[in-house]
Design a protein around this motif. Sequence first.
Motif: not given
Lengths: 148, 205
Positions: A71, A75, A77-78, A112, A114-115, A136-143, B35-37, B39, B45-46, B48, B86, B97
């Motif tokens: 963490t 905030n 999460l990686l 993984s 969670v931004s 580039g992460a735009r407020g998001t969750e991705f893997h 892969v975008l999932v 939340q 989100g997105a 790039s 994953f 948090p």
Amino acid sequence: MMNQIVRSISVVAASLFALSSVAADDAGQIKVVNGSVTIERDGGSLTAVPGARVLQSDTLRTGANSSVGITLTDNTLLSAGPDSVLVLERYAFNSTTHQGQLDAGLRRGTLSMVSGKLAKQSPDAVRVITPATVLGARGTEFHVQVAD
Amino acid sequence: MNNSVRAGILVLIVAALAACTAPPPAPSTPKTLVVLVPQSGGSVGAVSVKTKQGEALIDRPYASATAAGGAPVIGNSSPSQVQQVFGAAINARPQPPVSYTLNFLEGRDEYTPESRAVFETILSELGKRPTADIAVIGHTDRVGALEYNDRLSLQRTDRVRADLIKRGVPERSISVAGRGEREPLVATADEVPEPRNRRVEINIR
């Protein structure tokens, strides 16, 4: 007696120095460790344990059947799966303005994300850098996976 | 300069430019899959995706992109593929948090009755998080001078810190800050009493 005093003063001075240097580059904390995980820092190697601090420029390596969860102070999460190499290339976060930058390098394995607050502040503030891409992460969750 | 020399120079320039823009041989670049999932709140989100050869944006649930030296290729993934590739990384994800707010009586560092119950909830949450980092941030309403409110906000954070330590929370895991009347939850004119602004935020990481 004098020696003891000198020694305790230098111990205090050393720990103050350690605290201040940690605070400057402090990026977050290891929360989850499964199996064998190491932190590489300044040419040395530490065993990762829950509660350990993570600093800018640290490299985290997970072994086979191993994983780690971190963490960051904004905030974010990686978490990384087995046989992964994750480098915290750049981390800066201003807790008042939420400005800063996170560049996480995934050399191989799985990540993984969670931004957190950084990604909400600016579209280019959070990046994952792999051998083939800059994400580039735009407020998001991705893997992300990097595989040969 | 005669025409044939000119033509020769032109050929050289074109060849040099072509060499610069030709894709580098990159068969050894490891392949990236992203892969975008959705939340946990359900929003998506997105991400790039930039390579030396191109750029793409993925912004739908389970949209994917792959790249290995060339331009990104957009595709579709699925919950089962995500779990397969994953699953281990997802299982190692730290608890997200959480934040709590404790409210205080006017001009004092005493909790409101409701906030006493919230304090117990905070303790039980901390019990589930052995490596918690705790940020305690104090605020006031706008009754009184700025300096007075700076001190009052710190009295409130000190109260919370002392109560946490008394109940067994390690001191080194707690950091405190007082923001006085600078960050009201509810905007008011100066000197207006506002119970919702008399608060301490507790952010647990």
